[in-house]
Write a protein that holds these residues in place. Structure first.
Motif, PDB file in Angstrom:
ATOM      1  N   GLY A  10       0.820  -1.212   0.000  1.00  0.00           N
ATOM      2  CA  GLY A  10       0.000   0.000   0.000  1.00  0.00           C
ATOM      3  C   GLY A  10       0.851   1.257   0.000  1.00  0.00           C
ATOM      4  N   GLY A  12       2.959   4.193   1.068  1.00  0.00           N
ATOM      5  CA  GLY A  12       3.778   4.421   2.263  1.00  0.00           C
ATOM      6  C   GLY A  12       4.233   3.160   2.980  1.00  0.00           C
ATOM      7  N   SER A  13       3.985   1.990   2.398  1.00  0.00           N
ATOM      8  CA  SER A  13       4.357   0.744   3.098  1.00  0.00           C
ATOM      9  C   SER A  13       5.868   0.548   3.128  1.00  0.00           C
ATOM     10  CB  SER A  13       3.685  -0.463   2.429  1.00  0.00           C
ATOM     11  OG  SER A  13       4.049  -0.526   1.064  1.00  0.00           O
ATOM     12  N   LYS A  15       7.760   0.243  -0.205  1.00  0.00           N
ATOM     13  CA  LYS A  15       8.168  -0.475  -1.429  1.00  0.00           C
ATOM     14  C   LYS A  15       9.513   0.013  -1.960  1.00  0.00           C
ATOM     15  CE  LYS A  15       4.356   0.808  -3.433  1.00  0.00           C
ATOM     16  NZ  LYS A  15       3.660   1.377  -2.269  1.00  0.00           N
ATOM     17  N   THR A  17      11.841   1.714  -0.383  1.00  0.00           N
ATOM     18  CA  THR A  17      12.893   1.420   0.598  1.00  0.00           C
ATOM     19  C   THR A  17      13.366  -0.027   0.442  1.00  0.00           C
ATOM     20  OG1 THR A  17      11.789   2.978   2.078  1.00  0.00           O
ATOM     21  CG2 THR A  17      13.405   1.489   3.070  1.00  0.00           C
ATOM     22  N   LEU A 183      14.853  -4.360   8.290  1.00  0.00           N
ATOM     23  CA  LEU A 183      14.603  -4.823   6.915  1.00  0.00           C
ATOM     24  C   LEU A 183      15.733  -5.668   6.341  1.00  0.00           C
ATOM     25  CD1 LEU A 183      13.064  -1.644   5.216  1.00  0.00           C
ATOM     26  CD2 LEU A 183      11.908  -3.792   5.810  1.00  0.00           C
TER      27      LEU A 183
END
Ligand code: ATP
Length: 207
Positions: A10, A12-13, A15, A17, A183
């Protein structure tokens, strides 16, 4: 054909980054938003058809799309949105395939914000990777990045698939609620898995 991952999530999830982290492993990233932007830049491939279909009022003096005006026109008018997409989507797909044919590397990633909504991307990729976070995290990020109000972000989110719909389509999920899930290790683990899968598939093709 090169093994392909469809990366989605969605607004601001995270993607971009996450895609940037895969890029540090040398993986080619083909970003449909960037392509959509380039075909509507001055001299972009979509601009002649947009001028014909919508008129000069939608073209900025430099020959690019008047984005604010188009955003307003399509936000609540589904027919206008469909007319715009009938022009842009085939051009985006052509450009994606051109970039994919040129891409080096063991696998590639298409970043497709509306992959779940589009219906046509699922068949093009071997796996769907969803970047996931809570809706509250999405809202907070987009409010701070874009200086949008909570209501503006929620209005955009209401026009996208829900978090549950997206997760239902996922083969792989990256948890991007920063507080509890760094991440890099998640990307490293998936990168290793994709290398294995891409190699297996290649073996299967030549067998
Ligand atoms: P969009 O769909 O709006 O283009 P996106 O899914 O590509 O967004 P990003 O641009 O990667 O998302 O991230 C949205 C914002 O949140 C950016 O300002 C980014 O710096 C920030 N952000 C993303 N992930 C994290 C994280 N793990 N920790 C802190 N900030 C983050």
């Amino acid at each position: 054909m090169t093994y392909a991952i469809g990366l989605t999530g969605g607004i601001g999830s995270g993607k971009t980054t996450v895609a940037n982290l895969f890029a540090t492993h040398g993986i080619a990233i083909i970003d449909t938003d960037a392509i959509a932007h380039s075909i509507t830049a001055p001299g972009g491939a979509a601009m002649p058809a947009i001028r014909r279909e919508f008129g000069d009022a939608f073209v900025a003096p430099d020959g690019s799309l008047d984005r604010a005006r188009m955003r307003e026109a399509v936000f609540t008018d589904d027919a206008a949105k469909a007319r715009l997409e009938a022009i842009t989507h085939p051009l985006i797909r052509t450009e994606c395939e051109r970039a994919a044919a040129e891409a080096d590397g063991p696998y590639l990633i298409f970043v497709v914000p509306l992959l779940v909504e589009s219906g046509t991307w699922r068949a093009r990729v071997q796996r769907v990777l969803v970047v996931d976070c809570t809706e509250e995290t999405q809202i907070a990020r987009v409010m701070s990045r874009n200086r949008f109000s909570r209501e503006q972000v929620q209005a955009i989110m209401a026009r996208q698939a829900t978090r549950a719909q997206r997760l239902a389509e996922a083969d792989d999920v990256i948890d991007n609620d920063a507080q509890h899930a760094p991440l890099e290790p998640q990307v490293d683990r998936l990168h290793a898995a994709y290398l294995r899968l891409a190699t297996q598939e290649k073996g299967g093709e030549s067998a």
